[in-house]
Design a protein around this motif. Structure first.
Motif, mmCIF file in Angstrom:
data_model
loop_
_atom_site.group_PDB
_atom_site.id
_atom_site.type_symbol
_atom_site.label_atom_id
_atom_site.label_comp_id
_atom_site.label_asym_id
_atom_site.label_seq_id
_atom_site.Cartn_x
_atom_site.Cartn_y
_atom_site.Cartn_z
ATOM 1 N N GLY A 161 0.809 -1.213 0.000
ATOM 2 C CA GLY A 161 0.000 0.000 0.000
ATOM 3 C C GLY A 161 0.842 1.263 0.000
ATOM 4 O O GLY A 161 0.517 2.248 -0.688
ATOM 5 N N ILE A 162 1.940 1.280 0.753
ATOM 6 C CA ILE A 162 2.830 2.448 0.762
ATOM 7 C C ILE A 162 3.464 2.647 -0.604
ATOM 8 O O ILE A 162 3.570 3.776 -1.112
ATOM 9 C CB ILE A 162 3.903 2.286 1.851
ATOM 10 N N ALA A 163 3.902 1.543 -1.233
ATOM 11 C CA ALA A 163 4.525 1.645 -2.557
ATOM 12 C C ALA A 163 3.543 2.201 -3.582
ATOM 13 O O ALA A 163 3.906 3.047 -4.418
ATOM 14 C CB ALA A 163 5.040 0.268 -2.983
ATOM 15 N N ARG A 164 2.287 1.762 -3.515
ATOM 16 C CA ARG A 164 1.289 2.269 -4.465
ATOM 17 C C ARG A 164 0.938 3.725 -4.179
ATOM 18 O O ARG A 164 0.664 4.498 -5.113
ATOM 19 C CB ARG A 164 0.028 1.401 -4.392
ATOM 20 N N ALA A 165 0.957 4.097 -2.908
ATOM 21 C CA ALA A 165 0.669 5.497 -2.576
ATOM 22 C C ALA A 165 1.794 6.416 -3.045
ATOM 23 O O ALA A 165 1.532 7.568 -3.445
ATOM 24 C CB ALA A 165 0.464 5.639 -1.075
ATOM 25 N N MET A 166 3.014 5.934 -3.008
ATOM 26 C CA MET A 166 4.146 6.762 -3.455
ATOM 27 C C MET A 166 4.090 7.050 -4.950
ATOM 28 O O MET A 166 4.659 8.040 -5.412
ATOM 29 C CB MET A 166 5.475 6.079 -3.109
ATOM 30 N N LEU A 167 3.398 6.207 -5.720
ATOM 31 C CA LEU A 167 3.242 6.483 -7.149
ATOM 32 C C LEU A 167 2.395 7.723 -7.376
ATOM 33 O O LEU A 167 2.535 8.403 -8.399
ATOM 34 C CB LEU A 167 2.602 5.275 -7.854
ATOM 35 N N LYS A 168 1.481 8.036 -6.427
ATOM 36 C CA LYS A 168 0.662 9.240 -6.567
ATOM 37 C C LYS A 168 1.430 10.500 -6.196
ATOM 38 O O LYS A 168 1.015 11.602 -6.552
ATOM 39 C CB LYS A 168 -0.588 9.107 -5.701
ATOM 40 N N VAL A 169 2.539 10.321 -5.488
ATOM 41 C CA VAL A 169 3.400 11.472 -5.186
ATOM 42 C C VAL A 169 4.170 11.879 -6.432
ATOM 43 O O VAL A 169 4.235 13.060 -6.793
ATOM 44 C CB VAL A 169 4.357 11.141 -4.033
ATOM 45 N N SER A 170 4.738 10.873 -7.091
ATOM 46 C CA SER A 170 5.497 11.150 -8.318
ATOM 47 C C SER A 170 5.569 9.878 -9.151
ATOM 48 O O SER A 170 5.769 8.777 -8.615
ATOM 49 C CB SER A 170 6.909 11.643 -7.993
ATOM 50 N N VAL A 171 5.428 10.041 -10.465
ATOM 51 C CA VAL A 171 5.514 8.879 -11.360
ATOM 52 C C VAL A 171 6.948 8.371 -11.446
ATOM 53 O O VAL A 171 7.185 7.195 -11.779
ATOM 54 C CB VAL A 171 4.988 9.274 -12.762
ATOM 55 N N ASP A 172 7.916 9.220 -11.141
ATOM 56 C CA ASP A 172 9.326 8.809 -11.221
ATOM 57 C C ASP A 172 9.686 7.751 -10.176
ATOM 58 O O ASP A 172 10.760 7.151 -10.252
ATOM 59 C CB ASP A 172 10.231 10.032 -11.020
ATOM 60 N N HIS A 173 8.820 7.543 -9.204
ATOM 61 C CA HIS A 173 9.107 6.540 -8.173
ATOM 62 C C HIS A 173 8.868 5.115 -8.651
ATOM 63 O O HIS A 173 9.237 4.168 -7.962
ATOM 64 C CB HIS A 173 8.233 6.798 -6.936
ATOM 65 N N ARG A 174 8.262 4.967 -9.830
ATOM 66 C CA ARG A 174 7.908 3.626 -10.284
ATOM 67 C C ARG A 174 9.138 2.766 -10.542
ATOM 68 O O ARG A 174 9.188 1.597 -10.129
ATOM 69 C CB ARG A 174 7.049 3.699 -11.550
ATOM 70 N N SER A 175 10.132 3.302 -11.202
ATOM 71 C CA SER A 175 11.284 2.471 -11.588
ATOM 72 C C SER A 175 12.064 1.948 -10.381
ATOM 73 O O SER A 175 12.371 0.746 -10.324
ATOM 74 C CB SER A 175 12.201 3.245 -12.543
ATOM 75 N N PRO A 176 12.407 2.765 -9.376
ATOM 76 C CA PRO A 176 13.126 2.180 -8.230
ATOM 77 C C PRO A 176 12.268 1.208 -7.421
ATOM 78 O O PRO A 176 12.781 0.195 -6.925
ATOM 79 C CB PRO A 176 13.516 3.399 -7.379
ATOM 80 N N LEU A 177 10.967 1.487 -7.314
ATOM 81 C CA LEU A 177 10.107 0.566 -6.575
ATOM 82 C C LEU A 177 9.922 -0.753 -7.321
ATOM 83 O O LEU A 177 9.924 -1.829 -6.713
ATOM 84 C CB LEU A 177 8.735 1.212 -6.314
ATOM 85 N N LYS A 178 9.777 -0.656 -8.633
ATOM 86 C CA LYS A 178 9.608 -1.872 -9.421
ATOM 87 C C LYS A 178 10.892 -2.695 -9.448
ATOM 88 O O LYS A 178 10.856 -3.939 -9.469
ATOM 89 C CB LYS A 178 9.185 -1.494 -10.845
ATOM 90 N N LYS A 179 12.015 -2.015 -9.421
ATOM 91 C CA LYS A 179 13.304 -2.723 -9.409
ATOM 92 C C LYS A 179 13.451 -3.574 -8.154
ATOM 93 O O LYS A 179 14.038 -4.665 -8.193
ATOM 94 C CB LYS A 179 14.439 -1.702 -9.508
ATOM 95 N N GLU A 180 12.945 -3.094 -7.031
ATOM 96 C CA GLU A 180 13.016 -3.844 -5.769
ATOM 97 C C GLU A 180 11.850 -4.820 -5.610
ATOM 98 O O GLU A 180 11.782 -5.516 -4.584
ATOM 99 C CB GLU A 180 13.012 -2.859 -4.589
#
Length: 209
Positions: A161-180
């Motif tokens: 849920g935190i990871a999905r919420a961070m996508l609403k902060v910025s789309v640039d967060h997708r790549s580091p989150l998806k990498k992990e």
């Protein structure tokens, strides 16, 4: 004459000493400690014990009612009215997560995260991984409503849920989150029990006769 005087003096001295012994027979005994001394020692020991007891007393956690008021003041309109929100799932657990700018507090079901997750270091690490990955561990306060499943499943649902919420902060967060692998929903669940078996795959002991 001198010898007789010296002998008389020595005999007198011995007589006086013997008379002192006979008069005060208790003067040779070992002196007893004063009565005030053991009392003072006892009082000191009791003071030290009372200080140790006050230090060892556990600190009371913050009441739930105060945390409820705090959450309601931070989230006007409830969870659904917030903008930075994400939903995570794991096994039977569901967690709704709201992020707000703050100092890194984690409140789960109106309780502190460390208290709710029973101080388990692995579960506490689960919920902090997305923010640590992005370097926001002290930039956001996390408010969670979780139900279903156990604490382990809820902790992993909160992480998603935190990871999905961070996508609403910025789309640039997708790549580091998806990498992990933090945006992948873990679909593993307990396999259902089968008819004729003891569990999902465990069969009763085979007997030939």
């Amino acid at each position: 004459m001198a010898l007789s005087i010296s002998s008389l003096a020595s005999s007198l001295s011995s007589l006086s000493f013997s008379s002192q012994i006979s008069r005060n027979p208790n003067s040779i005994s070992i002196p007893r400690p004063p009565k005030s001394q053991p009392v003072s020692r006892f009082s000191k020991s009791t003071r030290s014990l009372s200080i140790a007891a006050t230090v060892a007393a556990p600190l009371e956690s913050e009441p739930v009612e105060n945390l409820k008021k705090y959450v309601k003041s931070r989230l006007p309109g409830g969870f659904a009215a917030q903008t930075i929100i994400g939903t995570g799932r794991r096994k039977c657990a569901i967690a709704r997560v709201v992020l707000q700018e703050g100092t890194g507090k984690f409140i789960i079901n109106y309780r502190d995260a460390k208290e709710y997750l029973q101080g388990n270091p692995l579960w506490l690490q689960y919920i902090k991984v997305p923010l640590v990955t992005l370097g926001y561990e002290t930039s956001y306060d996390v408010f969670v409503k979780a139900h279903g499943g156990g604490l382990s499943g809820q902790a992993q649902a909160i992480s998603l849920g935190i990871a999905r919420a961070m996508l609403k902060v910025s789309v640039d967060h997708r790549s580091p989150l998806k990498k992990e692998g933090l945006l992948t929903r873990d679909s593993r669940v307990v396999e259902r029990k089968k008819v004729g078996l003891k569990k999902a795959r465990k069969a009763p002991q085979y007997s030939k006769r």
